[in-house]
Design a protein around this motif. Structure first.
Motif, PDB file in Angstrom:
ATOM      1  N   LEU A 258     -22.774 -16.663  17.307  1.00 62.21           N
ATOM      2  CA  LEU A 258     -21.474 -16.294  17.864  1.00 62.21           C
ATOM      3  C   LEU A 258     -20.494 -15.907  16.761  1.00 62.21           C
ATOM      4  CD1 LEU A 258     -20.892 -18.911  20.720  1.00 62.21           C
ATOM      5  CD2 LEU A 258     -21.484 -16.483  20.939  1.00 62.21           C
ATOM      6  N   VAL A 259     -20.549 -16.628  15.638  1.00 65.55           N
ATOM      7  CA  VAL A 259     -19.684 -16.282  14.509  1.00 65.55           C
ATOM      8  C   VAL A 259     -20.057 -14.905  13.961  1.00 65.55           C
ATOM      9  CG1 VAL A 259     -19.052 -16.901  12.154  1.00 65.55           C
ATOM     10  CG2 VAL A 259     -19.195 -18.676  13.898  1.00 65.55           C
ATOM     11  N   THR A 260     -21.344 -14.625  13.934  1.00 65.74           N
ATOM     12  CA  THR A 260     -21.784 -13.301  13.487  1.00 65.74           C
ATOM     13  C   THR A 260     -21.283 -12.209  14.422  1.00 65.74           C
ATOM     14  OG1 THR A 260     -23.774 -14.285  12.534  1.00 65.74           O
ATOM     15  CG2 THR A 260     -23.799 -11.911  12.907  1.00 65.74           C
ATOM     16  N   VAL A 261     -21.310 -12.495  15.723  1.00 66.34           N
ATOM     17  CA  VAL A 261     -20.768 -11.546  16.696  1.00 66.34           C
ATOM     18  C   VAL A 261     -19.272 -11.327  16.430  1.00 66.34           C
ATOM     19  CG1 VAL A 261     -20.251 -11.170  19.138  1.00 66.34           C
ATOM     20  CG2 VAL A 261     -22.489 -12.058  18.455  1.00 66.34           C
ATOM     21  N   LEU A 262     -18.585 -12.413  16.070  1.00 69.08           N
ATOM     22  CA  LEU A 262     -17.170 -12.304  15.729  1.00 69.08           C
ATOM     23  C   LEU A 262     -16.979 -11.373  14.534  1.00 69.08           C
ATOM     24  CD1 LEU A 262     -14.274 -13.346  16.305  1.00 69.08           C
ATOM     25  CD2 LEU A 262     -14.753 -15.238  14.742  1.00 69.08           C
ATOM     26  N   ALA A 263     -17.860 -11.496  13.557  1.00 71.72           N
ATOM     27  CA  ALA A 263     -17.793 -10.606  12.392  1.00 71.72           C
ATOM     28  C   ALA A 263     -18.036  -9.159  12.789  1.00 71.72           C
ATOM     29  CB  ALA A 263     -18.807 -11.048  11.342  1.00 71.72           C
ATOM     30  N   LEU A 264     -18.959  -8.955  13.708  1.00 77.12           N
ATOM     31  CA  LEU A 264     -19.235  -7.591  14.163  1.00 77.12           C
ATOM     32  C   LEU A 264     -18.027  -7.010  14.895  1.00 77.12           C
ATOM     33  CD1 LEU A 264     -22.918  -8.012  15.401  1.00 77.12           C
ATOM     34  CD2 LEU A 264     -22.129  -7.012  13.253  1.00 77.12           C
ATOM     35  N   PHE A 265     -17.318  -7.863  15.653  1.00 77.34           N
ATOM     36  CA  PHE A 265     -16.083  -7.407  16.298  1.00 77.34           C
ATOM     37  C   PHE A 265     -15.048  -7.012  15.247  1.00 77.34           C
ATOM     38  CE2 PHE A 265     -17.386  -9.480  20.372  1.00 77.34           C
ATOM     39  CZ  PHE A 265     -17.108  -8.405  21.203  1.00 77.34           C
ATOM     40  N   LEU A 266     -14.978  -7.795  14.153  1.00 74.17           N
ATOM     41  CA  LEU A 266     -14.039  -7.458  13.089  1.00 74.17           C
ATOM     42  C   LEU A 266     -14.409  -6.122  12.461  1.00 74.17           C
ATOM     43  CD1 LEU A 266     -11.688  -8.091  11.196  1.00 74.17           C
ATOM     44  CD2 LEU A 266     -13.271  -9.427   9.781  1.00 74.17           C
ATOM     45  N   ILE A 267     -15.698  -5.905  12.226  1.00 72.17           N
ATOM     46  CA  ILE A 267     -16.143  -4.616  11.672  1.00 72.17           C
ATOM     47  C   ILE A 267     -15.787  -3.475  12.621  1.00 72.17           C
ATOM     48  CG2 ILE A 267     -18.173  -3.266  11.027  1.00 72.17           C
ATOM     49  CD1 ILE A 267     -19.450  -5.913  10.099  1.00 72.17           C
ATOM     50  N   ALA A 268     -15.989  -3.709  13.927  1.00 71.44           N
ATOM     51  CA  ALA A 268     -15.627  -2.686  14.911  1.00 71.44           C
ATOM     52  C   ALA A 268     -14.126  -2.428  14.898  1.00 71.44           C
ATOM     53  CB  ALA A 268     -16.071  -3.130  16.307  1.00 71.44           C
ATOM     54  N   PHE A 269     -13.340  -3.507  14.709  1.00 65.62           N
ATOM     55  CA  PHE A 269     -11.877  -3.361  14.631  1.00 65.62           C
ATOM     56  C   PHE A 269     -11.488  -2.503  13.428  1.00 65.62           C
ATOM     57  CE2 PHE A 269      -8.038  -4.924  12.490  1.00 65.62           C
ATOM     58  CZ  PHE A 269      -7.076  -4.595  13.443  1.00 65.62           C
ATOM     59  N   VAL A 270     -12.158  -2.765  12.302  1.00 65.56           N
ATOM     60  CA  VAL A 270     -11.862  -1.989  11.101  1.00 65.56           C
ATOM     61  C   VAL A 270     -12.164  -0.516  11.337  1.00 65.56           C
ATOM     62  CG1 VAL A 270     -12.557  -1.586   8.704  1.00 65.56           C
ATOM     63  CG2 VAL A 270     -12.219  -3.920   9.523  1.00 65.56           C
ATOM     64  N   PHE A 271     -13.314  -0.234  11.950  1.00 66.70           N
ATOM     65  CA  PHE A 271     -13.666   1.162  12.229  1.00 66.70           C
ATOM     66  C   PHE A 271     -12.681   1.789  13.207  1.00 66.70           C
ATOM     67  CE2 PHE A 271     -17.698   0.299  10.234  1.00 66.70           C
ATOM     68  CZ  PHE A 271     -18.159   1.548   9.828  1.00 66.70           C
ATOM     69  N   GLY A 272     -12.218   0.995  14.191  1.00 66.79           N
ATOM     70  CA  GLY A 272     -11.330   1.541  15.209  1.00 66.79           C
ATOM     71  C   GLY A 272      -9.905   1.742  14.752  1.00 66.79           C
ATOM     72  N   SER A 273      -9.351   0.731  14.026  1.00 67.13           N
ATOM     73  CA  SER A 273      -7.935   0.784  13.675  1.00 67.13           C
ATOM     74  C   SER A 273      -7.678   1.324  12.276  1.00 67.13           C
ATOM     75  CB  SER A 273      -7.315  -0.610  13.792  1.00 67.13           C
ATOM     76  OG  SER A 273      -7.885  -1.492  12.845  1.00 67.13           O
ATOM     77  N   LYS A 274      -8.638   1.171  11.375  1.00 60.61           N
ATOM     78  CA  LYS A 274      -8.446   1.614   9.994  1.00 60.61           C
ATOM     79  C   LYS A 274      -9.362   2.781   9.636  1.00 60.61           C
ATOM     80  CE  LYS A 274      -5.796  -2.032   9.278  1.00 60.61           C
ATOM     81  NZ  LYS A 274      -4.326  -1.905   9.117  1.00 60.61           N
ATOM     82  N   GLY A 275     -10.098   3.279  10.631  1.00 56.03           N
ATOM     83  CA  GLY A 275     -11.096   4.298  10.362  1.00 56.03           C
ATOM     84  C   GLY A 275     -10.557   5.517   9.645  1.00 56.03           C
ATOM     85  N   GLY A 276      -9.387   5.995  10.075  1.00 50.85           N
ATOM     86  CA  GLY A 276      -8.822   7.170   9.424  1.00 50.85           C
ATOM     87  C   GLY A 276      -8.366   6.877   8.012  1.00 50.85           C
TER      88      GLY A 276
END
Length: 500
Positions: A258-276
């Protein structure tokens, strides 16, 4: 040639002194995190109250380590990103002081939940060190000595790991007449926490003494505000996952997932909000492969870093103290491996060979030797000498390959303004291995009764890393500019610190 050397020395003043101070930072931060493993082993073997009543203490012990790395992992990218904005040296100073305070407070905990929470908080602070340390070395060292510097400094990882394994048993014994047998485990946290305070003060003083292009103008207020915003949310998320998992009766490995899934959500957040903003280091095929390959390095490191004392004790039939000494000896391979790998990577680059071939070769050797260790244990081998030789030689290659990977990462980053974010993403992805490894390995040990399955899983993951590296396309030699005004993210706070 001599004129070029003189110019390099003027361009990068006191870079060797910088290496020494950052090496000390690695020593104390790694000692602070490593003591958790042998301390938990002591708690299990001596039925300490903090773990009393827990059905599968090995699995829960692994989970405690995983919780630390959950916090450590989740601040990797935020730490590098904030370093790019507010100054890498500012974040380094904050990280070491944070680790010192959290380690000291860990020693006063009387409840398991509080102990876990303090380990998470310690991880959140220490997680910001890596990406900024790697960036400062890259940008304040001569290009032809970049990999050597990365290797020399990260030797502190091995030294800290070795000291923690070596000193924890006598420190626990030292604590017995003061705290009693049930509280003796507190002493390592107090001693190493105090040592971390001293190192933090020294690093801050060194940075303040830097002048010229490297003048240090810290922006602690802005950096702390940004870091606190990330840390509060991430701490709450990790602890909610932990508490809900325990209340729901999920197995400890499930919590780690579950913690790893949390990390994957953080990575997705980075791609979504900081991608540009940081797309050059997020949408780079070669960097993505390097990030994924690094999962195996942290899996292997913290499989042995957390459980090596128990592995040697179980397999070699030896005492807790002897196992600790043996584990410390093998961890000491990094004192040779890290700088040797850095030097070899620089040599290969100068000869035009590149770094990829050496990285792939060392990773394959590590996989083969780890599998050999597993086969020896499976065959009933118990010789402490043979176990030590297998671990020590494989560790030489393991520690050597890490500065090679770091230097290759730096070579692949297209702009210095995103160096911290790139190293942060490297370790954010890599720490998935550190989070899963202690818990999964502990569960395998509890389920099978020995360490063979855990060792073979480790070998398979390292081999998968080798395959990924084969698909990396290494760019030609480049020297990334380090001038702060080159950064598209150079907010006024970063320009004020003038980090280069």
């Amino acid at each position: 040639m001599q004129a070029e050397a003189d110019n390099a020395a003027r361009s990068y003043p006191a870079y060797r002194t910088l290496w020494i101070w950052l090496l000390l930072g690695w020593i104390v931060s790694y000692a602070d995190r490593t003591i958790t493993g042998p301390v938990v082993t002591y708690m299990i073997e001596n039925d300490i109250a903090l773990l009393r009543g827990v059905e599968n203490q090995f699995a829960l012990g692994g989970l405690v380590g995983s919780m630390f790395f959950a916090g450590y992992m989740l601040t990797q990218f935020p730490g590098g990103y904030l370093g790019d904005r507010f100054g890498h040296r500012t974040i380094i100073v904050i990280s070491i002081f944070w680790a010192a305070i959290a380690t000291l407070v860990s020693g006063v905990m009387t409840a398991l939940l509080g102990f876990v929470a303090l380990r998470v908080i310690t991880g959140l602070g220490e997680g910001t060190f890596y990406s900024n340390d790697r960036t400062v070395i890259t940008q304040q060292s001569p290009y032809e000595k970049r990999s050597l510097g990365l290797g020399v400094v990260i030797t502190g990882l091995s030294i800290g790991l070795t000291l923690a394994l070596l000193l924890t048993p006598p420190l626990i014994r030292l604590g017995e007449p003061i705290f009693g047998a049930d509280g003796a485990w507190r002493m390592p946290f107090f001693v190493l926490g105090a040592a971390t305070v001293v190192v933090a003060l020294g690093i801050q003083r060194f940075f303040k003494g830097q002048g010229g292009d490297f003048e240090f103008r810290p922006t602690y207020g802005s950096a702390l505000k940004g870091l606190a915003g990330y840390s509060v949310v991430l701490f709450a998320a990790v602890m909610v996952v932990y508490v809900v998992s325990i209340q729901a009766g999920l197995p400890e490995w499930g919590t780690a997932i579950l913690v790893t899934v949390l990390a994957l959500f953080l990575i997705a957040f980075v791609f979504g909000s900081k991608g540009g903003e940081v797309s050059p280091i997020l949408h780079n095929r070669n960097l993505i492969l390097i990030y994924l390959a690094a999962i195996a390095y942290l899996w292997h490191l913290w499989f042995l870093g957390f459980w090596s004392v128990s592995i040697i004790s179980d397999t070699g039939g030896t005492t807790f103290v002897t196992a600790g000494l043996t584990a410390a000896f093998n961890a000491g391979a990094g004192i040779l491996g890290f700088p040797a790998g850095g030097w070899l990577a620089d040599y290969a680059k100068r000869r035009g060979w590149g770094r990829k071939g050496m990285l792939a070769s060392f990773t394959l050797i590590l996989a083969v030797m780890t599998a050999g260790f597993g086969f020896y244990v499976a065959a009933g081998g118990q010789s402490l000498f043979v176990l030590s030789i297998l671990l020590f030689v494989s560790s030489l290659f393991f520690f050597a390959l890490q500065p090679i990977s770091h230097a290759l990462t730096a070579d692949l980053v297209p702009t210095a303004a995103l160096m911290g974010a790139a190293f942060g993403m490297w370790n954010l992805v890599a720490e998935i291995g550190a989070v899963l490894s202690p818990a999964v390995s502990g569960v395998l040990r509890g389920a099978t009764g020995d360490w063979v399955a855990a060792v073979m899983v480790d070998a398979g993951i390292v081999f998968a890393s080798f395959v990924l590296i084969l698909f990396v396309r290494e760019s030609g030699p480049q020297e990334t500019s380090s001038a702060p005004e080159d950064s598209p993210n150079a907010a006024s706070a970063q320009r004020q610190e003038n980090t280069v």
